[in-house]
Every structure is written in C-alpha cells, then in structure tokens.
Motif scaffolding. Structure first.
Motif, PDB file in Angstrom:
ATOM      1  N   ASP A   1       7.980   6.020   7.897  1.00 49.98           N
ATOM      2  CA  ASP A   1       7.484   7.231   7.208  1.00 49.98           C
ATOM      3  C   ASP A   1       7.969   8.499   7.909  1.00 49.98           C
ATOM      4  OD1 ASP A   1       6.127   5.624   5.474  1.00 49.98           O
ATOM      5  OD2 ASP A   1       4.149   5.897   6.409  1.00 49.98           O
ATOM      6  N   ARG A   2       7.983   8.479   9.233  1.00 49.43           N
ATOM      7  CA  ARG A   2       8.346   9.711   9.950  1.00 49.43           C
ATOM      8  C   ARG A   2       9.857   9.893  10.127  1.00 49.43           C
ATOM      9  NH1 ARG A   2       6.882   9.252  14.790  1.00 49.43           N
ATOM     10  NH2 ARG A   2       5.881   7.221  14.727  1.00 49.43           N
TER      11      ARG A   2
ATOM     12  N   ASP B   1       9.122   3.591  17.092  1.00 50.07           N
ATOM     13  CA  ASP B   1      10.123   4.652  16.899  1.00 50.07           C
ATOM     14  C   ASP B   1      11.469   4.247  17.505  1.00 50.07           C
ATOM     15  OD1 ASP B   1       7.927   5.888  15.885  1.00 50.07           O
ATOM     16  OD2 ASP B   1       8.155   7.752  17.003  1.00 50.07           O
TER      17      ASP B   1
ATOM     18  N   GLN C   1       5.725   0.676   9.678  1.00 50.24           N
ATOM     19  CA  GLN C   1       5.654   1.513   8.467  1.00 50.24           C
ATOM     20  C   GLN C   1       5.529   2.992   8.837  1.00 50.24           C
ATOM     21  OE1 GLN C   1       5.916   0.610   5.065  1.00 50.24           O
ATOM     22  NE2 GLN C   1       6.118   2.837   4.990  1.00 50.24           N
ATOM     23  N   ASP C   2       4.702   3.276   9.843  1.00 54.59           N
ATOM     24  CA  ASP C   2       4.499   4.664  10.269  1.00 54.59           C
ATOM     25  C   ASP C   2       5.816   5.259  10.808  1.00 54.59           C
ATOM     26  OD1 ASP C   2       3.045   7.007  11.428  1.00 54.59           O
ATOM     27  OD2 ASP C   2       3.583   6.011  13.315  1.00 54.59           O
TER      28      ASP C   2
ATOM     29  N   ALA D   1       1.861  -1.946  10.633  1.00 53.73           N
ATOM     30  CA  ALA D   1       1.498  -0.546  10.359  1.00 53.73           C
ATOM     31  C   ALA D   1       2.314   0.393  11.255  1.00 53.73           C
ATOM     32  CB  ALA D   1       0.002  -0.350  10.582  1.00 53.73           C
ATOM     33  N   MET D   2       2.592  -0.035  12.481  1.00 54.12           N
ATOM     34  CA  MET D   2       3.418   0.804  13.376  1.00 54.12           C
ATOM     35  C   MET D   2       4.833   0.949  12.807  1.00 54.12           C
ATOM     36  SD  MET D   2       2.551  -0.634  17.171  1.00 54.12           S
ATOM     37  CE  MET D   2       3.935   0.075  18.030  1.00 54.12           C
TER      38      MET D   2
END
Ligand code: BYC
Length: 333
Positions: free
Chosen positions: A203-204, A135, A199-200, A196-197
């Motif tokens: 996404d958020r 993030d 991408q996540d 994946a982190m």
C-alpha cells in the motif's frame, strides 16, 4: 583520473563545421555506434549524460540509507547476509556510475558536492521511510523491479562507459529483485499478521514506485532529445506501463491487493489500466519535501564528513607510494 586530454570543447554553435559535426554524430548514433569519451560530442549530449549518470549514481548512494536502517534488525542471519550484500552492491553501483560520469570531464568531488549542497537530484523513491521489515521486501520487489525495467534499456545506451557499467549493474539488480520478492512472498504466505505487513508495505510503496519512472511523457522535458540520442530507448510512460503489466500478476499470485481501485486488465490494449498518479506528491518529493528528504541529506552529509579521514589517508598512501617508487627508480639508474 579519466578527465585529462578529453575532447571538452564547449564551443560548438551554429557554424557550418558544427552543423556538419552534429550531423556526423547523429549518423553514428542512428547506426547504433557507441560514443566513447574522446569522441566529439555536442555539449548538450555531454551535459545530459553528466546529469543523468550523476543523478543515477547519487540515487544508488542515497538508496543505501533506507535499507541500511534494517541491517541490524533483519530477522535471521541469512536475511541479514543477503541485505548486507545488496546494500554493498548499491555502493558499488554508485562508484561505477561516478567513474562513468568522470569520463565526461567532471570530477567526482564536483558531483558529490552537487549532491551534498542539494543542487543535484536523486530518485524520489528514497525519500520514503522503511517502517517495517516488509518494506525491505517491497523495496526489492517493487523498487528494484522498477529499476530493472528502466535500466535494462540503458545497457544499450549510446554512450559506451554508461552502457558497459549498466550491464553489470543489471545483473546484480536482478538478484536484488528476487531477494525482495522472496521476502514478500514469505510474509504473504505466513501468519495473518505477516500477510498484513506485506499488504501494508505494498500500500505504501506502490504509487511511489510508479513515480520512479519520472513525469508523464507530456511533462518530461528531456525525453525527446534523450531518445533521439539513444540515451533513453523508451519513454517514461512506456516503461511505467511495462512495469505495471509485469508486477500486478506477481502481487495477485500472492493474494495481495494493489491500492488502486481503477487497476484493471484491458483485453483490448492487453495492458492494465490504472488510476491517476498524484503528481503533486511527486513534485513535492523531488523539490526536497518528501517524508524523509531532510533526514536523508543530513545522514549523507554526516557520513561524508566522517569519511574524510579515509579519503585523506588514501591520498597520503598514494602519494607515499609514488615517491617510494620514484626513489627506487632513481636508485636503480
Ligand atoms: N526522482 O525530463 P525527465 C535504484 C527529474 S536507483 C527524482 O523525464 P529524464 C536503486 C529529472 O531528473 C534509481 N527526479 O527526465 C538504488 C528531471 O530533472 P532535471 C535511479 C526525477 O532524465 C538503490 C525532471 O524530473 N535510476 O533504482 O529524461 C536501491 C524531468 O524529468 C525523477 C536512474 O537514475 C524521479 N523519480 O528521465 C534500490 C536511472 N524522475 O535533471 C534501487 C537513470 C524524473 O531536469 N535515469 N526526475 O533537474 C533515467 O532513466 C532518467 O533520468 C529518468 C528521468 C527516467 C529517471
């Protein structure tokens, strides 16, 4: 300190003198002259600037909180040092902006009070949580990227103190954006779990980043007047589109997928088409019902209360220095 002796008349109305003053003021704006604190200005121009500059300052100050959460957990010393410097820059941006607002006959205490009582807005984006280290990358890449897109034109804002503050702020923001993109690219090129982190986080943060530009042009209450006064140089939708067009290729270069099935290059318009923004979510966040809204305000109020002794000590020190200087002057006479 800037508020003494300014032209603060709120009396302008519809008299021929006012109409003439307003016409002269608009002519100066049209000629791209800068308006300075002691120049005559319509009361509504002053109010609009105080609103925008102070909301911007509050956003910088509250914006320190989601990232501050990760300073103690940054994965390496280098990452920690860069994040610490970035968060300190944001505190500095808040201070330049409060100082620019203070040239408009309002005190910092009044502005801070408006933030702490919930009367003043700050950017919707800072009401979302920072759940993983990725993030921090997404904030730098997307949030600072959106901020730069919105703020570069503010360096040409018609009000001198705001325009000058923005020049320095934008230089620092570009470092912020690069440190974020570097974090995201390291993760995106790392192990499957790291990718994946990244991408996540995309996404958020993608849709909330698009909301940073404000409501659509149809819904924007202030855009027309602010553009006539050259406070804003581009509309909310135009800046949002520029941001999407600049950012999507950066994500694709890292093999990331944007969470928008309708995102597609349009050969005719030479822009990316994109899906509908959830304006109901935006309204909820702006009215204090974002996922972290209450927590952010609680933390800010606590920090303000805990910093009271620093403000008191600084004032006592300044008063003592003044009286020492006055005594020395008297003794020398
Ligand atoms: N969030 O008529 P509109 C940063 C409000 S700091 C919350 O289009 P305007 C960073 C708007 O205030 C980022 N409220 O307004 C820091 C208005 O409400 P009021 C902050 C929003 O002013 C640390 C109403 O909706 N950047 O990047 O013409 C770390 C109607 O909107 C938002 C700035 O402040 C929002 N997203 O245009 C990392 C830049 N959007 O006041 C990064 C300077 C709209 O009538 N500000 N509202 O109650 C601007 O450029 C403009 O004020 C805006 C809105 C484009 C934001």
């Amino acid at each position: 300190m800037y508020t003494q002796g300014l032209n603060t008349h709120e009396t302008q109305g519809t008299s021929p003198v006012d109409t003439e003053r307003e016409a002269r003021f608009q002519a100066r704006i049209d000629a791209d002259e800068k308006i300075e604190p002691n120049d005559w200005m319509p009361a509504a121009y002053r109010r609009t600037l105080v609103r925008q500059i102070s909301q911007h300052a509050h956003s910088e100050i509250v914006g320190m909180l989601p990232e501050g959460n990760w300073i103690t957990r940054a994965p390496t010393l280098r990452r920690k040092a860069a994040l610490l410097a970035k968060v300190q820059d944001e505190g500095g941006h808040g201070l330049y902006l409060y100082a620019a607002a203070e040239t408009l006959d309002v005190t910092r205490e009044e502005l801070v009070e408006q933030l702490l009582t919930g009367k003043a807005k700050y950017s919707s984006i800072f009401n979302y949580p920072t759940l993983t280290w990725a993030d921090i990358g997404a904030i730098g890449w997307l949030v600072d990227g959106a901020a730069i897109m919105n703020q570069i034109p503010l360096c040409r804002c018609s009000f001198g103190p705001y325009a000058r503050a923005m020049i320095r702020i934008c230089k620092e923001e570009s470092f912020h954006q690069r440190q974020g993109y570097e974090i995201i690219s390291t993760l995106a090129r790392g192990t499957p779990e790291q990718k994946a982190m990244a991408q996540d986080a995309l996404d958020r943060w993608w849709w909330p980043s698009l909301m940073m530009f404000g409501p659509s042009d149809k819904e924007s209450q202030h855009s027309d007047t602010s553009m006539r006064w050259k406070i804003k140089r581009f509309s909310n939708d135009d800046l949002r589109q520029k941001f999407i067009d600049a950012t999507v290729p950066q994500g694709h270069a890292l093999g990331l997928v944007f969470p928008d099935a309708q995102l597609k290059w349009n050969e005719e318009t030479k822009n990316f088409d994109f899906g509908p923004i959830d304006w109901e979510e935006f309204r909820q966040v702006v009215s204090g019902n974002g996922p972290c809204s209450r927590d952010r305000m609680r933390t800010r109020r606590k920090a303000h209360a805990e910093g009271a002794w620093v403000r008191e000590a600084a004032l006592a020190h300044a008063a003592r220095r003044r009286s020492r200087e006055a005594a020395a002057k008297l003794a020398a006479e």
